[in-house]
Motif scaffolding. Structure first.
Motif, PDB file in Angstrom:
ATOM      1  N   TYR A 181       0.844  -1.204   0.000  1.00 38.70           N
ATOM      2  CA  TYR A 181       0.000   0.000   0.000  1.00 38.70           C
ATOM      3  C   TYR A 181       0.873   1.244   0.000  1.00 38.70           C
ATOM      4  O   TYR A 181       0.641   2.170  -0.771  1.00 38.70           O
ATOM      5  CB  TYR A 181      -0.905   0.031   1.247  1.00 38.70           C
ATOM      6  CG  TYR A 181      -1.928  -1.067   1.319  1.00 38.70           C
ATOM      7  CD1 TYR A 181      -2.690  -1.407   0.200  1.00 38.70           C
ATOM      8  CD2 TYR A 181      -2.149  -1.762   2.501  1.00 38.70           C
ATOM      9  CE1 TYR A 181      -3.638  -2.419   0.271  1.00 38.70           C
ATOM     10  CE2 TYR A 181      -3.104  -2.771   2.581  1.00 38.70           C
ATOM     11  CZ  TYR A 181      -3.838  -3.097   1.459  1.00 38.70           C
ATOM     12  OH  TYR A 181      -4.775  -4.103   1.532  1.00 38.70           O
ATOM     13  N   ILE A 197      -4.967   5.006   2.573  1.00 44.50           N
ATOM     14  CA  ILE A 197      -5.258   3.593   2.293  1.00 44.50           C
ATOM     15  C   ILE A 197      -6.705   3.451   1.849  1.00 44.50           C
ATOM     16  O   ILE A 197      -7.013   2.764   0.883  1.00 44.50           O
ATOM     17  CB  ILE A 197      -4.940   2.699   3.512  1.00 44.50           C
ATOM     18  CG1 ILE A 197      -3.414   2.628   3.675  1.00 44.50           C
ATOM     19  CG2 ILE A 197      -5.516   1.298   3.337  1.00 44.50           C
ATOM     20  CD1 ILE A 197      -2.921   1.613   4.676  1.00 44.50           C
ATOM     21  N   LYS A 198      -7.595   4.169   2.527  1.00 43.75           N
ATOM     22  CA  LYS A 198      -9.027   4.146   2.172  1.00 43.75           C
ATOM     23  C   LYS A 198      -9.195   4.627   0.720  1.00 43.75           C
ATOM     24  O   LYS A 198      -9.898   4.002  -0.076  1.00 43.75           O
ATOM     25  CB  LYS A 198      -9.791   5.061   3.153  1.00 43.75           C
ATOM     26  CG  LYS A 198     -11.294   5.008   3.013  1.00 43.75           C
ATOM     27  CD  LYS A 198     -11.855   3.722   3.616  1.00 43.75           C
ATOM     28  CE  LYS A 198     -13.155   3.369   2.906  1.00 43.75           C
ATOM     29  NZ  LYS A 198     -13.449   1.953   2.913  1.00 43.75           N
ATOM     30  N   GLN A 201      -8.056   2.037  -1.641  1.00 40.98           N
ATOM     31  CA  GLN A 201      -8.997   0.904  -1.704  1.00 40.98           C
ATOM     32  C   GLN A 201     -10.233   1.248  -2.528  1.00 40.98           C
ATOM     33  O   GLN A 201     -10.733   0.413  -3.281  1.00 40.98           O
ATOM     34  CB  GLN A 201      -9.391   0.460  -0.291  1.00 40.98           C
ATOM     35  CG  GLN A 201      -8.265  -0.306   0.390  1.00 40.98           C
ATOM     36  CD  GLN A 201      -8.525  -0.542   1.866  1.00 40.98           C
ATOM     37  OE1 GLN A 201      -9.263   0.213   2.507  1.00 40.98           O
ATOM     38  NE2 GLN A 201      -7.910  -1.575   2.433  1.00 40.98           N
ATOM     39  N   ALA A 205     -11.272  -0.671  -5.864  1.00 45.09           N
ATOM     40  CA  ALA A 205     -12.566  -1.338  -6.004  1.00 45.09           C
ATOM     41  C   ALA A 205     -13.206  -0.919  -7.331  1.00 45.09           C
ATOM     42  O   ALA A 205     -13.783  -1.756  -8.042  1.00 45.09           O
ATOM     43  CB  ALA A 205     -13.477  -0.978  -4.832  1.00 45.09           C
ATOM     44  N   ASN A 223      -5.493  -8.644  -4.653  1.00 45.75           N
ATOM     45  CA  ASN A 223      -5.316  -7.911  -3.398  1.00 45.75           C
ATOM     46  C   ASN A 223      -4.898  -8.886  -2.310  1.00 45.75           C
ATOM     47  O   ASN A 223      -5.488  -9.951  -2.166  1.00 45.75           O
ATOM     48  CB  ASN A 223      -6.639  -7.233  -3.011  1.00 45.75           C
ATOM     49  CG  ASN A 223      -6.568  -6.515  -1.669  1.00 45.75           C
ATOM     50  OD1 ASN A 223      -7.546  -6.446  -0.946  1.00 45.75           O
ATOM     51  ND2 ASN A 223      -5.423  -5.974  -1.331  1.00 45.75           N
ATOM     52  N   LEU A 225      -4.785  -8.797   1.548  1.00 44.67           N
ATOM     53  CA  LEU A 225      -5.282  -7.954   2.622  1.00 44.67           C
ATOM     54  C   LEU A 225      -4.181  -7.571   3.601  1.00 44.67           C
ATOM     55  O   LEU A 225      -3.425  -8.416   4.055  1.00 44.67           O
ATOM     56  CB  LEU A 225      -6.411  -8.681   3.358  1.00 44.67           C
ATOM     57  CG  LEU A 225      -7.616  -7.792   3.681  1.00 44.67           C
ATOM     58  CD1 LEU A 225      -8.218  -7.218   2.407  1.00 44.67           C
ATOM     59  CD2 LEU A 225      -8.664  -8.586   4.445  1.00 44.67           C
ATOM     60  N   TYR A 229      -1.158  -4.820  -3.477  1.00 42.88           N
ATOM     61  CA  TYR A 229      -1.770  -5.326  -4.702  1.00 42.88           C
ATOM     62  C   TYR A 229      -0.704  -5.814  -5.667  1.00 42.88           C
ATOM     63  O   TYR A 229       0.416  -5.320  -5.676  1.00 42.88           O
ATOM     64  CB  TYR A 229      -2.575  -4.228  -5.398  1.00 42.88           C
ATOM     65  CG  TYR A 229      -3.763  -3.745  -4.604  1.00 42.88           C
ATOM     66  CD1 TYR A 229      -5.002  -4.359  -4.729  1.00 42.88           C
ATOM     67  CD2 TYR A 229      -3.640  -2.677  -3.727  1.00 42.88           C
ATOM     68  CE1 TYR A 229      -6.093  -3.910  -4.001  1.00 42.88           C
ATOM     69  CE2 TYR A 229      -4.724  -2.222  -2.988  1.00 42.88           C
ATOM     70  CZ  TYR A 229      -5.952  -2.838  -3.136  1.00 42.88           C
ATOM     71  OH  TYR A 229      -7.031  -2.396  -2.409  1.00 42.88           O
TER      72      TYR A 229
END
Ligand code: CA
Length: 238
Positions: A181, A197-198, A201, A205, A223, A225, A229
């Motif tokens: 990340y 990070i949000k 993400q 998505a 991905n 977790l 990635y």
């Protein structure tokens, strides 16, 4: 007789794991060189110049990270980390220090061999082409035209925002390699903040939705977790 085989340096101090991996690799026709400590690995690395290194982090003399840093001073030899679950944080550090990938113990032969193939292939590509930026990138049905900043899957253009495109282009430049990340955030937005990070993400998505990621189909962005990635060209469920 061994001349055409890829040479893999396996650095692992636990005998049973070492034997298991050695057998997996030899069955797949790789030549394996064994080391159980960081210092012997460094000596063997210098004398054999392997095509790839499988590196355990918890070694009796020094941390595996020491070897990774030493190797990265001079070379891009692919390094795959063999990590235990207790070494999650080290795994992310290792990726940020230039490891290509990691596998978490215990792992199966299919998973390990897929990672090895990908790392060897990525190394070959980047050594030959220097494909980023400029020109085109092709991975299975995915095509990126860097000059036009366009992305196609099966010849249909995928409409991405500027940020989404930048992320896809960045991952393609490191195809096959797990990018953390923080490495992605640094490349796309510069310095990270609380929401980074949000933000990543959410963008990711949207990209995956636009790419139409389906189980069983080629899933171009994987991905992991809590880690990052990876762009990859293998089918799901290896
Ligand atoms: Ca160990």
């Amino acid at each position: 007789m061994n001349n055409n085989k890829y040479k893999i340096l396996l650095v692992e101090d636990e005998c049973n794991i070492q034997n298991l991996i050695k057998t997996m690799l030899e069955t797949a026709d790789y030549q394996v060189i064994l080391a159980q400590t960081c210092s012997s690995a460094l000596t063997l690395y210098t004398s054999h110049l392997p095509d790839l290194i499988l590196l355990d982090l918890g070694l009796p003399d020094k941390d595996g990270m020491y070897l990774l840093k030493k190797v990265r001073e001079h070379s891009l030899t692919p390094v795959i980390i063999l990590s235990a679950r207790s070494e999650e944080r080290d795994k992310v550090d290792a990726l940020d220090f230039g490891a290509n990938d990691y596998v978490t113990k215990p792992f199966g032969a299919a998973e390990l061999l897929a990672r090895v193939r990908t790392a060897l292939r990525t190394n070959r590509c980047s050594a030959q082409e220097g494909k980023y930026p400029g020109g085109r990138f092709t991975l299975s049905d995915l095509v990126i035209d860097y000059d036009a900043r366009q992305v196609f899957i099966k010849e249909t253009e995928i409409r991405l925002t500027q940020t989404e495109y930048n992320i896809v282009a960045f991952l393609s430049g490191h195809c096959g390699k797990m990018m953390t990340y923080s490495a992605i955030i640094k490349a796309i937005w510069g310095y990270p903040d609380d929401g980074s990070i949000k933000k990543l993400q959410v963008n990711m998505a949207n990209i995956r939705k636009k790419f139409g990621a389906q189980p069983g189909e080629t899933n171009y962005i994987i991905n992991e977790l809590g880690v990052g990635y990876r762009m990859n060209g293998e089918k799901d469920g290896l």
